[in-house]
Design an enzyme around this catalytic site. Sequence first.
Site, short mmCIF file in Angstrom:
data_model
loop_
_atom_site.label_atom_id
_atom_site.label_comp_id
_atom_site.label_asym_id
_atom_site.label_seq_id
_atom_site.Cartn_x
_atom_site.Cartn_y
_atom_site.Cartn_z
N GLY A 167 38.44 39.98 47.97
CA GLY A 167 37.54 39.82 46.84
C GLY A 167 36.39 40.81 46.88
O GLY A 167 36.01 41.40 45.86
N ASP A 168 35.81 41.00 48.07
CA ASP A 168 34.73 41.98 48.22
C ASP A 168 35.20 43.37 47.83
O ASP A 168 34.52 44.10 47.10
CB ASP A 168 34.24 42.01 49.67
CG ASP A 168 33.29 40.87 49.98
OD1 ASP A 168 32.58 40.41 49.08
OD2 ASP A 168 33.26 40.44 51.14
N SER A 169 36.35 43.77 48.36
CA SER A 169 36.85 45.12 48.10
C SER A 169 37.18 45.31 46.62
O SER A 169 36.89 46.36 46.04
CB SER A 169 38.08 45.41 48.96
OG SER A 169 37.74 45.38 50.33
N GLY A 172 33.98 45.73 44.73
CA GLY A 172 33.48 47.08 44.94
C GLY A 172 34.27 48.10 44.15
O GLY A 172 33.70 49.05 43.58
#
Length: 396
Positions: A167-169, A172
């Site tokens: 999810g973070d990637s 980003g």
Amino acid sequence: MGPLTGVRVVELGQLIAGPYCGQILADFGAEVIKVEPPGKGDAMRQWGRPDADGDPVWWSVIARGKRSITLDLRTEEGQAVLKDLVGEADVLIENFRPGTMERWDLGFDTLSEVNPRLIMARVSGYGQDGPYSDRAGFASVCEAAGGLRYLSGYPDRPPVRVGLSLGDSMAGFNAAMGVLLALQHRHATGKGQVVDSAIYEAVLGLTEALVAEYDSGGHIRERFGSALPGIAPSNAYPTADGKEVIIGANQDTVFARLCEVMGAPELATDERYADHQARGRNQEELDARVGEWTRTVPAQEIVDRLAEAGVPVGLAYTAADMIDDPHFEARQSIVRVPDPKRGTLAMQNVFPRLSESPGEIRALGPELGQDTDDVLSSVLHYDADRISALRDRGVI
């Protein structure tokens, strides 16, 4: 000269989501100035598995190609320095909890007065508005909100997570895409804007027809293990040497080729498996038939025979497999970057590939604050006395 050469980015992000956006932009030539708290820096400097000497290496990847300055944004002097930086920048990335920048008098309304052309990429768990916007939002909980966690794993067990901060990637990545779109808009209008990238929405955007299937037919997609419901044969199958091979032969013509290699061409015209819908209805039985064959053949032989026949097939690679694979080597999918501590450090290359203006890895993640003096003097034209005074007061 990457396609973003000449674009200056100020990165205030921390951990993964914001810095991954900065990594992408740096990979394609942007000057990314990483702003970190004095003394300790971004927590990513301490995250990840260590090398043989006990030093984490993740920072070397996520901060590659960036410059590092230290700046205490909790002080008025630090905020003033940042505003000076914004005046010389094209993009600002931040992924603090919504409202933090405004409390520091660094919200978009304030910064766009300093620089009307500024593009501000804001990455957060739940977005910049809405009733959940002020919640802490790590990838784990936001992946769940976006629908990914409920689908991951087996139906008789609790949900599992992918072994990455997906999810973070993705948030980003979405932020980086938003920056590129905003740069194009600015090219046409001269005006900057906010890019609002929420982790849960980055995950939600990957969920295919999940919402439409529920809205139109009341269907809630459930966990299904290592396959997708109604897509067969497409699974991980056992082999004679104890490995598992991934086969994707769910298209009619491809399934027919698989049947030929299996020595069972009649299965391709069997009414139970003759088309996509039939194979989906009989998925469990068909997977068992394919597995009966694969467990009698070594994994590499299966890969070689099916690849030659035009059937998608492969092994589940580890990092060691990737480094040793001749295709990865031929395309330089993994490259070795000069490393003063280790000689070289292997990592994934820059993707996607551009034929005329490809990106490149210019350097590993910088030491904390190694570029502070240079940025303040060359970009902001501060003199040595002013820089020294800021350092004495703990601002940098």
